[in-house]
Design an enzyme around this catalytic site. Structure first.
Site, PDB file in Angstrom:
ATOM      1  N   ALA A 162       1.143  -1.143   0.442  1.00  0.00           N
ATOM      2  CA  ALA A 162       0.140  -0.372   0.264  1.00  0.00           C
ATOM      3  C   ALA A 162       0.994   1.000  -0.075  1.00  0.00           C
ATOM      4  O   ALA A 162      -0.183   2.705   0.472  1.00  0.00           O
ATOM      5  CB  ALA A 162      -1.028  -0.353   1.496  1.00  0.00           C
TER       6      ALA A 162
ATOM      7  N   ASN B  39       1.484  -3.865   7.720  1.00  0.00           N
ATOM      8  CA  ASN B  39       1.926  -4.615   6.942  1.00  0.00           C
ATOM      9  C   ASN B  39       3.032  -3.449   6.345  1.00  0.00           C
ATOM     10  O   ASN B  39       4.565  -4.101   6.326  1.00  0.00           O
ATOM     11  CB  ASN B  39       1.507  -5.317   5.694  1.00  0.00           C
ATOM     12  CG  ASN B  39       0.854  -6.482   6.493  1.00  0.00           C
ATOM     13  OD1 ASN B  39       1.439  -7.230   7.209  1.00  0.00           O
ATOM     14  ND2 ASN B  39      -0.889  -7.140   6.383  1.00  0.00           N
TER      15      ASN B  39
ATOM     16  N   HIS C  36      -1.109   6.956   4.467  1.00  0.00           N
ATOM     17  CA  HIS C  36       0.406   6.961   4.399  1.00  0.00           C
ATOM     18  C   HIS C  36       1.490   7.939   4.730  1.00  0.00           C
ATOM     19  O   HIS C  36       1.745   8.823   3.319  1.00  0.00           O
ATOM     20  CB  HIS C  36       1.131   5.006   3.832  1.00  0.00           C
ATOM     21  CG  HIS C  36       0.147   4.216   4.024  1.00  0.00           C
ATOM     22  ND1 HIS C  36       0.060   3.607   4.606  1.00  0.00           N
ATOM     23  CD2 HIS C  36      -0.775   3.868   3.083  1.00  0.00           C
ATOM     24  CE1 HIS C  36      -0.833   2.664   4.982  1.00  0.00           C
ATOM     25  NE2 HIS C  36      -1.637   3.123   3.838  1.00  0.00           N
TER      26      HIS C  36
END
Length: 264
Positions: free
Chosen positions: A120, A186, A216
């Site tokens: 991601a 993750n 993120h």
């Protein structure tokens, strides 16, 4: 035609299977026996439903893990010991230092390969390059909606029903984050594996009631200079804990089998 083995048959695995590029087909799916009838029906018996990779008598061009950290721990060694290539999306499993060592040793001994997918997040090629010159610090922050944190230890750290503004509820190492939040962190492990390692990579986890996206933020400083990345991704409609981009990184790994590109 290239053939892959899929580990898992949940939301992410189904998203990847729906997007397989031309020239790539699934030959085997490792899943719980309860899913086997569904797999047989979905693929008209053309795909073998397995409970363990060792049941496969063929030779997959790539084994793609889209299941869980537990699946990596349960099946990873068996896969690489057969000399196969294993692409991992649940990179947090490698926060278990003993498991990571066993997988690396098995790859070296049996000529298998462990591939850490970017998942991601973006910029892992640049982070790995920066590491070659020496890194001073790598800090990662994940910000997600309350729905994305439900069913995780976040529920004991913060009241997800009452939070009214963005709030950090966890600060620690990538190893701690990946171990405590196996379905959510993750990305922290992926960043650590490309950069400073599990213990030196700093992680903050945040809940934001005003967003439906997964944000993120990565800040990297080193001898090369510094860079910052912010990525705002949409979660899968079928699973808010999973990023659409993570599924697409698995699709890209499959595409590399037929277009001659690199599997990052």
């Amino acid at each position: 035609m290239k053939k892959i083995m899929m580990i898992g048959y949940g939301a992410m695995a189904k998203e990847v299977l729906a997007r397989l590029p031309e020239g790539v087909a699934v030959g085997w799916i490792v899943a719980r026996e309860a899913h086997h009838a569904e797999i047989d029906a979905a693929f008209a018996g053309q795909v073998q439903a397995l409970t363990h990779p060792d049941q496969c008598t063929g030779q997959p061009d790539l084994v793609l893990e889209c299941a869980s950290q537990q699946a990596v721990a349960e099946f990873g060694e068996a896969i690489v010991k057969r000399g196969w290539r294993l692409a991992v999306i649940s990179t947090g499993a490698l926060a278990d230092a003993a498991l990571q060592q066993r997988l690396q040793q098995s790859c070296a001994r049996y000529h298998g390969r462990l591939i850490v997918l970017s998942g991601a997040v973006a910029g892992m090629d640049g982070l790995a390059s920066a590491r070659e010159g020496g890194l001073d610090s790598v800090t990662y922050q994940s910000s997600k909606s309350p729905a994305s944190w439900r069913g995780s230890p976040a529920e004991k750290m913060i009241n997800l029903d009452a939070v009214s503004e963005a709030q950090v509820f966890f600060e620690g190492s990538a190893r701690e984050a990946a171990s405590m939040f196996p379905a959510n962190a993750n990305v922290a492990a992926t960043i650590a594996l490309h950069g400073l390692g599990m213990d030196a990579t700093r992680v903050r986890l945040q809940v934001d009631p005003h967003t439906q996206r997964n944000t993120h933020r990565l800040q990297v400083c080193g001898q090369f200079g510094e860079f910052q990345i912010e990525l705002c991704g949409n979660p899968l409609a079928s699973n808010p804990k999973t990023s659409t981009l993570a599924a697409l990184s698995a699709v890209q790994a499959c595409r590399s089998l037929v277009d001659g590109g690199f599997i990052a």
